[in-house]
Scaffold this motif. Structure first.
Motif, PDB file in Angstrom:
ATOM      1  N   ALA A 206      28.044  42.083  15.369  1.00 58.24           N
ATOM      2  CA  ALA A 206      29.318  42.722  15.068  1.00 58.24           C
ATOM      3  C   ALA A 206      29.939  43.411  16.279  1.00 58.24           C
ATOM      4  N   LEU A 207      29.204  43.500  17.385  1.00 54.24           N
ATOM      5  CA  LEU A 207      29.692  44.210  18.562  1.00 54.24           C
ATOM      6  C   LEU A 207      30.443  43.272  19.506  1.00 54.24           C
ATOM      7  N   PRO A 208      31.391  43.806  20.273  1.00 50.59           N
ATOM      8  CA  PRO A 208      32.017  42.997  21.333  1.00 50.59           C
ATOM      9  C   PRO A 208      30.988  42.579  22.371  1.00 50.59           C
ATOM     10  N   GLY A 209      31.227  41.447  22.996  1.00 54.09           N
ATOM     11  CA  GLY A 209      30.262  40.892  23.939  1.00 54.09           C
ATOM     12  C   GLY A 209      29.797  41.846  25.026  1.00 54.09           C
ATOM     13  N   PRO A 210      30.717  42.517  25.763  1.00 50.83           N
ATOM     14  CA  PRO A 210      30.277  43.424  26.840  1.00 50.83           C
ATOM     15  C   PRO A 210      29.424  44.588  26.330  1.00 50.83           C
ATOM     16  N   VAL A 211      29.809  45.133  25.178  1.00 43.26           N
ATOM     17  CA  VAL A 211      29.035  46.243  24.596  1.00 43.26           C
ATOM     18  C   VAL A 211      27.657  45.749  24.172  1.00 43.26           C
ATOM     19  N   ARG A 212      27.629  44.577  23.553  1.00 46.76           N
ATOM     20  CA  ARG A 212      26.350  44.017  23.104  1.00 46.76           C
ATOM     21  C   ARG A 212      25.424  43.752  24.287  1.00 46.76           C
ATOM     22  N   ASP A 213      25.955  43.268  25.396  1.00 49.87           N
ATOM     23  CA  ASP A 213      25.127  42.986  26.569  1.00 49.87           C
ATOM     24  C   ASP A 213      24.468  44.254  27.099  1.00 49.87           C
ATOM     25  N   ILE A 214      25.198  45.359  27.054  1.00 44.08           N
ATOM     26  CA  ILE A 214      24.627  46.641  27.502  1.00 44.08           C
ATOM     27  C   ILE A 214      23.578  47.130  26.517  1.00 44.08           C
ATOM     28  N   MET A 215      23.862  47.031  25.229  1.00 44.23           N
ATOM     29  CA  MET A 215      22.934  47.496  24.196  1.00 44.23           C
ATOM     30  C   MET A 215      21.606  46.750  24.256  1.00 44.23           C
ATOM     31  N   MET A 216      21.649  45.464  24.574  1.00 41.78           N
ATOM     32  CA  MET A 216      20.445  44.649  24.535  1.00 41.78           C
ATOM     33  C   MET A 216      19.468  44.953  25.662  1.00 41.78           C
ATOM     34  N   TRP A 217      19.863  45.808  26.621  1.00 43.12           N
ATOM     35  CA  TRP A 217      18.917  46.247  27.631  1.00 43.12           C
ATOM     36  C   TRP A 217      17.872  47.174  27.021  1.00 43.12           C
ATOM     37  N   SER A 218      18.216  47.825  25.930  1.00 41.00           N
ATOM     38  CA  SER A 218      17.272  48.709  25.233  1.00 41.00           C
ATOM     39  C   SER A 218      16.366  47.879  24.332  1.00 41.00           C
ATOM     40  N   PRO A 219      15.104  48.250  24.181  1.00 38.04           N
ATOM     41  CA  PRO A 219      14.218  47.483  23.297  1.00 38.04           C
ATOM     42  C   PRO A 219      14.460  47.741  21.817  1.00 38.04           C
ATOM     43  N   LEU A 220      15.081  48.862  21.473  1.00 33.87           N
ATOM     44  CA  LEU A 220      15.250  49.203  20.056  1.00 33.87           C
ATOM     45  C   LEU A 220      16.116  48.201  19.293  1.00 33.87           C
ATOM     46  N   PRO A 221      17.259  47.749  19.833  1.00 34.73           N
ATOM     47  CA  PRO A 221      18.035  46.743  19.094  1.00 34.73           C
ATOM     48  C   PRO A 221      17.260  45.472  18.794  1.00 34.73           C
ATOM     49  N   HIS A 222      16.361  45.073  19.673  1.00 36.96           N
ATOM     50  CA  HIS A 222      15.539  43.882  19.424  1.00 36.96           C
ATOM     51  C   HIS A 222      14.648  44.103  18.197  1.00 36.96           C
ATOM     52  N   ILE A 223      14.128  45.322  18.060  1.00 36.92           N
ATOM     53  CA  ILE A 223      13.268  45.621  16.908  1.00 36.92           C
ATOM     54  C   ILE A 223      14.078  45.634  15.623  1.00 36.92           C
ATOM     55  N   PHE A 224      15.237  46.261  15.635  1.00 35.39           N
ATOM     56  CA  PHE A 224      16.038  46.341  14.411  1.00 35.39           C
ATOM     57  C   PHE A 224      16.629  44.980  14.040  1.00 35.39           C
ATOM     58  N   GLU A 225      16.946  44.163  15.016  1.00 32.71           N
ATOM     59  CA  GLU A 225      17.367  42.806  14.706  1.00 32.71           C
ATOM     60  C   GLU A 225      16.220  42.024  14.063  1.00 32.71           C
ATOM     61  N   THR A 226      14.991  42.269  14.518  1.00 33.19           N
ATOM     62  CA  THR A 226      13.815  41.631  13.914  1.00 33.19           C
ATOM     63  C   THR A 226      13.637  42.085  12.468  1.00 33.19           C
ATOM     64  N   LEU A 227      13.778  43.375  12.227  1.00 26.81           N
ATOM     65  CA  LEU A 227      13.631  43.908  10.869  1.00 26.81           C
ATOM     66  C   LEU A 227      14.687  43.340   9.931  1.00 26.81           C
ATOM     67  N   ALA A 237      18.434  35.404  13.937  1.00 29.20           N
ATOM     68  CA  ALA A 237      17.517  35.837  14.999  1.00 29.20           C
ATOM     69  C   ALA A 237      18.101  35.580  16.383  1.00 29.20           C
ATOM     70  N   THR A 238      19.424  35.508  16.459  1.00 29.92           N
ATOM     71  CA  THR A 238      20.084  35.133  17.706  1.00 29.92           C
ATOM     72  C   THR A 238      19.811  36.124  18.825  1.00 29.92           C
ATOM     73  N   TYR A 239      19.784  37.414  18.506  1.00 26.81           N
ATOM     74  CA  TYR A 239      19.697  38.448  19.529  1.00 26.81           C
ATOM     75  C   TYR A 239      18.322  39.123  19.549  1.00 26.81           C
ATOM     76  N   ILE A 240      17.289  38.338  19.355  1.00 22.73           N
ATOM     77  CA  ILE A 240      15.915  38.838  19.425  1.00 22.73           C
ATOM     78  C   ILE A 240      15.222  38.146  20.594  1.00 22.73           C
ATOM     79  N   ASP A 241      14.666  38.934  21.486  1.00 19.46           N
ATOM     80  CA  ASP A 241      13.924  38.396  22.625  1.00 19.46           C
ATOM     81  C   ASP A 241      12.501  38.963  22.559  1.00 19.46           C
ATOM     82  N   PRO A 242      11.561  38.244  21.926  1.00 22.88           N
ATOM     83  CA  PRO A 242      10.192  38.764  21.781  1.00 22.88           C
ATOM     84  C   PRO A 242       9.506  39.032  23.123  1.00 22.88           C
ATOM     85  N   LEU A 243       9.753  38.182  24.118  1.00 26.68           N
ATOM     86  CA  LEU A 243       9.113  38.363  25.423  1.00 26.68           C
ATOM     87  C   LEU A 243       9.592  39.647  26.090  1.00 26.68           C
ATOM     88  N   TYR A 244      10.894  39.907  26.018  1.00 33.30           N
ATOM     89  CA  TYR A 244      11.451  41.121  26.613  1.00 33.30           C
ATOM     90  C   TYR A 244      10.894  42.357  25.907  1.00 33.30           C
TER      91      TYR A 244
END
Length: 270
Positions: A206-227, A237-244
């Motif tokens: 739901a976020l604009p691309g530039p904002v989403r790119d900044i948010m995804m540097w944090s590990p927390l969004p990856h966890i909540f996207e997983t949940l 599961a588009t925005y989940i990076d398990p390796l990161y």
């Protein structure tokens, strides 16, 4: 002439160091329960009721929200999945500051280490938030305002990842704030600032691309996207990076354990 028989001395069974440390952690959990909640009034039930009351208020606030992402993503379920698991992060990470100082008397015992105290408290906080989460979502499912988890194993992976990330962060915070009290003052404000920035209550899609790119540097969004992907069928599961995410968890644990080993040698008993 009688023959003398030498009976070998009885060998005492010694527990392995791992067993001893788990017993220490269990004793620390019981001590923390008694110290924090006592035996008066409802006692240990506060372990569940305290986070449950907070999560219920958040869910009530979002109960009138409209579906903005479509599918089976109900606003109450979304808020419960997000806030209950954020409370795991806040409880473990936010209470790590000053832990060594408040538990210094326990370190007189040779078998107790700062790591044991941190693990015991993390397990206790996890038990409280997880039990509250299961009770609340169970009621929400029974009331028809939340779907059943569509991918239960994915939900479990997300919850475990949150615990491991929070524990790694707690190790780091405990290590760097032991001799830096000013830095410790920033821990609690940081946890509250991270609530709206964690992605607990909204999808990255739901976020604009530039904002989403900044948010995804944090590990927390990856966890909540997983949940969310595990709980809701419509979540992707588009925005989940398990390796990161795994690199963040492993890095925090390595740095945190190193800091704790350094701090342990500098602890001054009162």
């Amino acid at each position: 002439m009688a023959t003398r028989i030498d009976v070998p001395p009885r060998q005492e069974r010694r527990s392995s160091p791992l067993v001893v440390q788990w017993r220490v952690i269990g004793a620390l959990i019981l001590r923390e329960l008694h110290t924090r909640y006592g035996r008066e009034n409802i006692g240990y039930l506060w372990l569940i009721l305290e986070p449950a009351l907070l999560a219920s208020m958040i869910a009530l606030i979002h109960s009138r929200a409209h579906r903005i992402t479509g599918g089976d993503i109900e606003p109450v379920a979304l808020s419960l999945v997000g806030y209950c698991n954020f409370m795991t992060f806040r409880s473990i990470f936010g209470r790590a500051e000053g832990l060594i100082e408040s538990s210094a008397a326990l370190l007189y015992h040779r078998t107790i280490r700062p790591l044991d105290i941190l693990i015991a408290r993390a397990l206790l906080e996890t038990a409280g938030t997880w039990l509250s989460f299961f009770v609340l979502v169970g009621l929400a499912i029974a009331a028809g305002i939340s779907p059943l988890p569509q991918r239960p194993l994915v939900v479990l992976v997300g919850m475990v990842a949150m615990v491991l990330l929070s524990m790694g962060g707690a190790f780091v915070i405990c290590g760097i704030t032991h001799e830096n009290k000013a830095l410790g003052r920033l821990v609690h404000p940081f946890t509250y600032i991270m609530m709206p920035l964690s992605g607990a209550f909204f999808s990255m899609e739901a976020l604009p691309g530039p904002v989403r790119d900044i948010m995804m540097w944090s590990p927390l969004p990856h966890i909540f996207e997983t949940l969310r992907h595990g709980w809701f069928h419509a979540s992707k599961a588009t925005y989940i990076d398990p390796l990161y995410l795994g690199c963040w968890i492993l890095g925090l644990w390595l740095v945190g354990l190193l800091l704790l080993s350094v701090v342990r040698g500098r602890i001054q008993m009162p």
